[in-house]
Design a protein around this motif. Structure first.
Motif, PDB file in Angstrom:
ATOM      1  N   LEU A 181       0.807  -1.218   0.000  1.00  0.00           N
ATOM      2  CA  LEU A 181       0.000   0.000   0.000  1.00  0.00           C
ATOM      3  C   LEU A 181       0.847   1.277   0.000  1.00  0.00           C
ATOM      4  CD1 LEU A 181      -2.817  -0.947   2.540  1.00  0.00           C
ATOM      5  CD2 LEU A 181      -2.857  -1.078   0.043  1.00  0.00           C
ATOM      6  N   LYS A 182       2.157   1.142   0.057  1.00  0.00           N
ATOM      7  CA  LYS A 182       3.005   2.339   0.080  1.00  0.00           C
ATOM      8  C   LYS A 182       2.860   3.169  -1.192  1.00  0.00           C
ATOM      9  CE  LYS A 182       6.440   0.438   3.277  1.00  0.00           C
ATOM     10  NZ  LYS A 182       7.863   0.061   3.479  1.00  0.00           N
ATOM     11  N   PRO A 183       2.915   2.564  -2.389  1.00  0.00           N
ATOM     12  CA  PRO A 183       2.693   3.398  -3.588  1.00  0.00           C
ATOM     13  C   PRO A 183       1.300   4.020  -3.623  1.00  0.00           C
ATOM     14  CG  PRO A 183       3.688   1.288  -4.167  1.00  0.00           C
ATOM     15  CD  PRO A 183       3.270   1.180  -2.737  1.00  0.00           C
ATOM     16  N   VAL A 184       0.308   3.290  -3.128  1.00  0.00           N
ATOM     17  CA  VAL A 184      -1.058   3.821  -3.107  1.00  0.00           C
ATOM     18  C   VAL A 184      -1.146   5.021  -2.186  1.00  0.00           C
ATOM     19  CG1 VAL A 184      -3.465   3.279  -2.600  1.00  0.00           C
ATOM     20  CG2 VAL A 184      -1.998   1.539  -3.627  1.00  0.00           C
ATOM     21  N   ALA A 192      -3.951  11.963  -6.138  1.00  0.00           N
ATOM     22  CA  ALA A 192      -4.382  11.058  -7.204  1.00  0.00           C
ATOM     23  C   ALA A 192      -5.757  10.478  -6.888  1.00  0.00           C
ATOM     24  CB  ALA A 192      -3.367   9.928  -7.384  1.00  0.00           C
ATOM     25  N   GLY A 193      -6.553  10.271  -7.916  1.00  0.00           N
ATOM     26  CA  GLY A 193      -7.867   9.676  -7.739  1.00  0.00           C
ATOM     27  C   GLY A 193      -7.785   8.172  -7.545  1.00  0.00           C
ATOM     28  N   TRP A 194      -8.952   7.556  -7.309  1.00  0.00           N
ATOM     29  CA  TRP A 194      -8.972   6.113  -7.035  1.00  0.00           C
ATOM     30  C   TRP A 194      -8.444   5.318  -8.220  1.00  0.00           C
ATOM     31  CZ3 TRP A 194     -11.771   2.333  -9.682  1.00  0.00           C
ATOM     32  CH2 TRP A 194     -11.683   1.052  -9.127  1.00  0.00           C
ATOM     33  N   LEU A 195      -8.911   5.620  -9.414  1.00  0.00           N
ATOM     34  CA  LEU A 195      -8.475   4.876 -10.588  1.00  0.00           C
ATOM     35  C   LEU A 195      -6.985   5.061 -10.827  1.00  0.00           C
ATOM     36  CD1 LEU A 195      -9.340   3.069 -12.911  1.00  0.00           C
ATOM     37  CD2 LEU A 195      -9.815   5.125 -14.258  1.00  0.00           C
ATOM     38  N   GLN A 196      -6.480   6.253 -10.616  1.00  0.00           N
ATOM     39  CA  GLN A 196      -5.045   6.486 -10.769  1.00  0.00           C
ATOM     40  C   GLN A 196      -4.248   5.697  -9.735  1.00  0.00           C
ATOM     41  OE1 GLN A 196      -5.267  10.801 -10.441  1.00  0.00           O
ATOM     42  NE2 GLN A 196      -4.701  11.022 -12.602  1.00  0.00           N
ATOM     43  N   ARG A 197      -4.744   5.648  -8.513  1.00  0.00           N
ATOM     44  CA  ARG A 197      -4.035   4.889  -7.476  1.00  0.00           C
ATOM     45  C   ARG A 197      -3.992   3.406  -7.807  1.00  0.00           C
ATOM     46  NH1 ARG A 197      -7.386   8.040  -4.076  1.00  0.00           N
ATOM     47  NH2 ARG A 197      -8.555   6.181  -3.435  1.00  0.00           N
ATOM     48  N   VAL A 199      -4.370   1.963 -10.936  1.00  0.00           N
ATOM     49  CA  VAL A 199      -3.640   1.685 -12.177  1.00  0.00           C
ATOM     50  C   VAL A 199      -2.141   1.913 -12.014  1.00  0.00           C
ATOM     51  CG1 VAL A 199      -3.353   2.401 -14.586  1.00  0.00           C
ATOM     52  CG2 VAL A 199      -5.639   2.140 -13.615  1.00  0.00           C
ATOM     53  N   LEU A 200      -1.776   2.953 -11.272  1.00  0.00           N
ATOM     54  CA  LEU A 200      -0.359   3.300 -11.139  1.00  0.00           C
ATOM     55  C   LEU A 200       0.290   2.724  -9.883  1.00  0.00           C
ATOM     56  CD1 LEU A 200      -0.528   7.062 -12.222  1.00  0.00           C
ATOM     57  CD2 LEU A 200       0.045   5.072 -13.629  1.00  0.00           C
ATOM     58  N   GLY A 201      -0.518   2.434  -8.857  1.00  0.00           N
ATOM     59  CA  GLY A 201       0.064   1.960  -7.610  1.00  0.00           C
ATOM     60  C   GLY A 201      -0.069   0.474  -7.360  1.00  0.00           C
ATOM     61  N   VAL A 202      -1.142  -0.139  -7.853  1.00  0.00           N
ATOM     62  CA  VAL A 202      -1.404  -1.554  -7.580  1.00  0.00           C
ATOM     63  C   VAL A 202      -1.104  -2.434  -8.779  1.00  0.00           C
ATOM     64  CG1 VAL A 202      -3.174  -3.234  -6.932  1.00  0.00           C
ATOM     65  CG2 VAL A 202      -3.122  -0.995  -5.826  1.00  0.00           C
ATOM     66  N   VAL A 203      -1.631  -2.064  -9.936  1.00  0.00           N
ATOM     67  CA  VAL A 203      -1.508  -2.911 -11.123  1.00  0.00           C
ATOM     68  C   VAL A 203      -0.056  -3.210 -11.492  1.00  0.00           C
ATOM     69  CG1 VAL A 203      -2.011  -3.067 -13.591  1.00  0.00           C
ATOM     70  CG2 VAL A 203      -3.762  -2.230 -12.005  1.00  0.00           C
ATOM     71  N   PRO A 204       0.881  -2.232 -11.469  1.00  0.00           N
ATOM     72  CA  PRO A 204       2.271  -2.590 -11.804  1.00  0.00           C
ATOM     73  C   PRO A 204       2.868  -3.654 -10.887  1.00  0.00           C
ATOM     74  CG  PRO A 204       1.977  -0.216 -11.885  1.00  0.00           C
ATOM     75  CD  PRO A 204       0.724  -0.772 -11.293  1.00  0.00           C
ATOM     76  N   GLN A 205       2.404  -3.723  -9.646  1.00  0.00           N
ATOM     77  CA  GLN A 205       2.926  -4.737  -8.725  1.00  0.00           C
ATOM     78  C   GLN A 205       2.410  -6.137  -9.054  1.00  0.00           C
ATOM     79  OE1 GLN A 205       2.943  -3.679  -4.443  1.00  0.00           O
ATOM     80  NE2 GLN A 205       1.892  -1.801  -5.059  1.00  0.00           N
ATOM     81  N   VAL A 206       1.167  -6.216  -9.496  1.00  0.00           N
ATOM     82  CA  VAL A 206       0.505  -7.520  -9.637  1.00  0.00           C
ATOM     83  C   VAL A 206       0.332  -7.938 -11.093  1.00  0.00           C
ATOM     84  CG1 VAL A 206      -0.711  -7.213  -7.463  1.00  0.00           C
ATOM     85  CG2 VAL A 206      -1.772  -6.431  -9.579  1.00  0.00           C
TER      86      VAL A 206
END
Length: 292
Positions: A181-184, A192-197, A199-206
């Motif tokens: 959750l650190k990038p989020v 950043a909005g929810w979708l940005q968080r 797409v940019l914070g969670v999706v690259p990890q998984v």
């Protein structure tokens, strides 16, 4: 002093609880075995020929298929060419269903991830919907769609895609919950909005896990697509049903279809396993495995 006096009590309570749990498990096992035996007896009694009476003949059909295929082994290459378009159709059904199902599963997983969903009240209903899609077999959905839309590859694709949404949606959401959750939090701190968080914070990890699960599901969907052909959903399964229904004289073609399906599944399994290892473990893992 108080802890020393209560330790034996805690131990005895734990042992008593363990014994009770073992007794309950044993009772459930006995009930399960009794129901299994009773159900088998009822089914055997209602069967026209009886299971035990037909057991000696269980290898007659494979022997007939192999015998006829061996007699006409010189025709197998022509059969491979004949049924190759049906095999391609089966693979296309599985590929399209996997792609569509994975896309819908991706968005459903984002909305059903605990702690990250924009509407927490919708997490429960969405997860139950994914459970329903995953629990209903593809063949049941395909039969309903064939009744509504007619035979062909479209009902099979829709049925497999719906089941894929349920299966991958659950896996994707669980992967999202294990993401850091650190990038989020960092993205949220800069507005950043929810979708940005997501797409940019969670999706690259998984993303590697997403692709790995999607490839695994593609293997499963190829087998499902071949099975759905038996109910008129097109593909090589439909040809296999026709050749087996014809009986003697077509068993050699049935054997060729079996070989095509078997070879395709092996090739897809090996290729997808290679890419899954590269996605989840990287080149170092592959090199290490090669050295070992």
């Amino acid at each position: 002093m108080h802890q020393n006096t209560t330790a034996p009590d805690i131990t005895s309570d734990y042992l008593a609880h363990t014994r009770q749990k073992r007794v309950m498990n044993m009772i459930l096992l006995i009930v399960f075995v009794a129901l299994l035996i009773g159900g088998f007896g009822t089914a055997n009694a209602r069967n026209a020929g009886g299971f035990w009476n037909g057991l000696p003949n269980v290898f007659d059909f494979p022997a007939d298929v192999l015998g006829e295929a061996w007699e006409r082994i010189h025709l197998l290459p022509s059969y491979f060419v004949k049924y190759l378009p049906s095999l391609i159709e089966t693979v296309n059904i599985a590929g399209a269903a996997t792609l569509i199902g994975a896309l819908f599963a991706f968005f459903a997983a984002l909305l059903a991830t605990r702690g990250l969903a924009p509407a927490p009240r919708l997490v429960g209903p969405l997860r139950r919907l994914l459970d329903v899609l995953r629990a209903v077999p593809e063949i049941v959905i395909a039969l309903v769609l064939i009744f509504l839309l007619g035979g062909g590859p479209v009902p099979a694709m829709i049925a497999i895609a719906l089941h894929t949404v349920g299966a991958l949606g659950k896996l994707f959401s669980e992967v999202n919950e294990n993401a850091s959750l650190k990038p989020v939090d960092g993205l949220e701190s800069v507005g950043a909005g929810w979708l940005q968080r997501m797409v940019l914070g969670v999706v690259p990890q998984v993303a590697p896990n997403y692709l790995s699960y999607a490839l695994l599901r593609f293997e499963i969907n190829i087998r499902a697509s071949a099975i759905l052909g038996f109910v008129g959903a097109g593909g090589i399964g439909y040809d296999l049903r026709n050749t087996m229904s014809w009986g003697q004289g077509k068993f050699d073609e049935a054997a060729a279809i079996f070989l095509l399906i078997f070879g395709t599944i092996i090739i897809v399994d090996q290729v997808s396993s290679h890419f899954r290892n590269r996605l989840t473990h990287g080149r170092a893992y592959e090199d290490k495995g090669a050295i070992l």
